[in-house]
Write a protein that holds these residues in place. Structure first.
Motif, PDB file in Angstrom:
ATOM      1  N   LEU A  46       0.800  -1.213   0.000  1.00  0.00           N
ATOM      2  CA  LEU A  46       0.000   0.000   0.000  1.00  0.00           C
ATOM      3  C   LEU A  46       0.838   1.270   0.000  1.00  0.00           C
ATOM      4  CD1 LEU A  46      -2.800  -0.965   2.554  1.00  0.00           C
ATOM      5  CD2 LEU A  46      -3.077  -0.592   0.094  1.00  0.00           C
ATOM      6  N   ALA A  47       2.088   1.169   0.416  1.00  0.00           N
ATOM      7  CA  ALA A  47       2.973   2.328   0.436  1.00  0.00           C
ATOM      8  C   ALA A  47       3.753   2.468  -0.868  1.00  0.00           C
ATOM      9  CB  ALA A  47       3.945   2.240   1.613  1.00  0.00           C
ATOM     10  N   ALA A  48       3.300   1.769  -1.897  1.00  0.00           N
ATOM     11  CA  ALA A  48       3.950   1.812  -3.207  1.00  0.00           C
ATOM     12  C   ALA A  48       5.385   1.308  -3.144  1.00  0.00           C
ATOM     13  CB  ALA A  48       3.908   3.228  -3.790  1.00  0.00           C
ATOM     14  N   GLN A  49       5.636   0.408  -2.220  1.00  0.00           N
ATOM     15  CA  GLN A  49       6.967  -0.182  -2.092  1.00  0.00           C
ATOM     16  C   GLN A  49       6.986  -1.560  -2.753  1.00  0.00           C
ATOM     17  OE1 GLN A  49       6.946  -0.202   2.168  1.00  0.00           O
ATOM     18  NE2 GLN A  49       8.144   1.677   2.329  1.00  0.00           N
ATOM     19  N   ILE A  50       8.035  -1.832  -3.507  1.00  0.00           N
ATOM     20  CA  ILE A  50       8.248  -3.173  -4.047  1.00  0.00           C
ATOM     21  C   ILE A  50       8.964  -3.967  -2.963  1.00  0.00           C
ATOM     22  CG2 ILE A  50       9.440  -4.540  -5.797  1.00  0.00           C
ATOM     23  CD1 ILE A  50       9.020  -2.194  -7.726  1.00  0.00           C
ATOM     24  N   ILE A  51       8.239  -4.856  -2.305  1.00  0.00           N
ATOM     25  CA  ILE A  51       8.805  -5.553  -1.148  1.00  0.00           C
ATOM     26  C   ILE A  51       9.411  -6.902  -1.522  1.00  0.00           C
ATOM     27  CG2 ILE A  51       7.295  -4.382   0.493  1.00  0.00           C
ATOM     28  CD1 ILE A  51       5.530  -6.859   0.546  1.00  0.00           C
ATOM     29  N   ALA A  52       9.196  -7.329  -2.769  1.00  0.00           N
ATOM     30  CA  ALA A  52       9.835  -8.561  -3.259  1.00  0.00           C
ATOM     31  C   ALA A  52       9.911  -8.490  -4.775  1.00  0.00           C
ATOM     32  CB  ALA A  52       9.064  -9.800  -2.824  1.00  0.00           C
ATOM     33  N   HIS A  53      10.966  -9.069  -5.332  1.00  0.00           N
ATOM     34  CA  HIS A  53      11.190  -9.013  -6.780  1.00  0.00           C
ATOM     35  C   HIS A  53      11.947 -10.259  -7.215  1.00  0.00           C
ATOM     36  CE1 HIS A  53      13.608  -7.062 -10.310  1.00  0.00           C
ATOM     37  NE2 HIS A  53      12.585  -7.783 -10.747  1.00  0.00           N
TER      38      HIS A  53
END
Length: 391
Positions: free
Chosen positions: A108-115
């Motif tokens: 929700l914070a526009a963070q890519i938390i995994a890739h």
């Protein structure tokens, strides 16, 4: 993305547009950093303290908010500080970058938390790509935060696809892939799968920044466009909307990846003119960002392939603008990162674009990063998941 940019985008979600109910106002105020405690919420939002406590309790129960003791300074009991549980709702986004498939988990914070990502050889067919999708999905799902609810899976794609049947029909990167049924790849999650155009997702970010009619033209490995008048009014068209790269060019007869001859891409796209422009430095399937770096330092004023490509691209852009008459034309892709190419494109476009004395009000190069484009794909699904928990 920094916190201010995050807030700027999230306040455009449907649940935060127009009139909000009081519980949504409380959540948004915490999200924006306007209030950090229940007492601050009471004062700023002018809502009774007992009502604020009820809403906070509901948001805590939904695990959308957190409430932790603040640092204790001086006498008395430490106050409790409110925060947003950004990982409460996440979305998985699949995207094609160069000759590889990437998957991202966005919160929700526009963070890519995994890739995660895997190379896909040019000869990959349906079965090979299906295997890659499943492998990436299993890897990314294993990295899901314990408290996270997956709102859905988004395939942000280029090429030709049909949203109504979830079928990826064609892409020039993998010509052996044809009519791939994305739903069949993940049968258990088929109801939560969405297909979207990568260009539409980038355009959404532009429209959130400045909400006015915009035509986004991409000039890179392929050629295509997206058009929208507001964040929730992006033109989707049919399954091949915006594929101007496959317009026929008079006098051209070179074969195209689509199976036709003389398409615009045969004289303008990286896959067709890359070697003529960059010589041995060009590697088919290389990342467009790497290609942009190579192109930026080149003097290509006398390159005949570039001259022809600029002529054809300015004509194509002018023709599309005569269909939609946008206020803004934004061009993305590696070619326009070269100052000389961009200046020549602007000159040619402006010469052709005067129509009864009216011109495009703004012509610019896209500055939207790849990560923001991924977030553009995630926004519609994140907002649905968030709205469900807020109800």
């Amino acid at each position: 993305m920094n916190n201010k940019r995050t807030i700027d985008f999230l306040i455009h979600l449907p649940i935060t547009r127009g009139l909000l109910n009081d519980k949504e106002r409380v959540f948004l105020a915490v999200l924006k950093g306007e209030v950090k405690t229940r007492s601050e919420a009471t004062k700023r939002l002018k809502i009774r303290s007992t009502t604020i406590s009820d809403y906070v309790a509901e948001l805590l129960e939904a695990r959308l908010l957190t409430e932790e003791p603040s640092e204790h300074v001086g006498r008395g009991r430490p106050s409790l500080t409110l925060g947003v549980n950004a990982n409460r709702v996440v979305t998985i986004v699949f995207q094609v970058i160069s000759q590889s498939v990437h998957t991202f988990m966005v919160n929700l914070a526009a963070q890519i938390i995994a890739h995660e990502h895997t190379e896909a050889p040019p000869g990959s067919d349906n079965k090979a790509l299906e295997a890659i999708f499943r492998h990436l999905y299993n890897d990314i799902i294993a990295r899901r935060p314990e408290d996270a609810e997956i709102a859905g899976i988004v395939f942000s794609l280029g090429g030709v696809f049909d949203r109504t049947t979830n079928r990826w029909i064609h892409t020039s990167r993998w010509p052996r892939m044809h009519n791939l049924d994305i739903s069949a790849v993940f049968p258990k999650e088929s109801d939560s799968i969405t297909l979207s155009r990568t260009l539409d997702n980038e355009l959404l970010i532009h429209l959130l920044q400045q909400d006015e009619s915009t035509l986004l033209l991409h000039w890179g490995y392929g050629v295509g466009f997206a058009f929208g008048q507001s964040g929730d009014n992006i033109v989707e068209g049919g399954y091949a909307f915006g594929e101007i790269g496959h317009w026929h060019i008079s006098g051209q007869n070179a074969p195209c990846h689509c199976g036709q001859k003389g398409c615009l891409e045969t004289v303008a796209a990286l896959w067709s003119i890359g070697h003529e422009v960059l010589g041995k430095e060009f590697q088919a399937g290389d990342d467009e960002e790497n290609i942009a770096t190579l192109l930026a330092s080149k003097d290509l004023a006398d390159n005949p392939a570039i001259q022809q490509a600029i002529d054809q691209m300015t004509t194509a852009a002018s023709n599309v603008c005569r269909v939609f008459f946008p206020k803004k034309l934004i061009v993305s892709g590696p070619f326009v990162k070269n100052t000389g190419i961009w200046q020549a494109f602007c000159a040619g476009f402006e010469q052709q674009n005067s129509f009864f004395g009216q011109t495009i009000q703004q012509l610019s190069v896209s500055q939207v990063s790849r990560d923001l484009g991924v977030y553009g794909a995630a926004i519609p699904i994140l907002e649905q998941g968030l709205a469900k928990l807020l109800q």
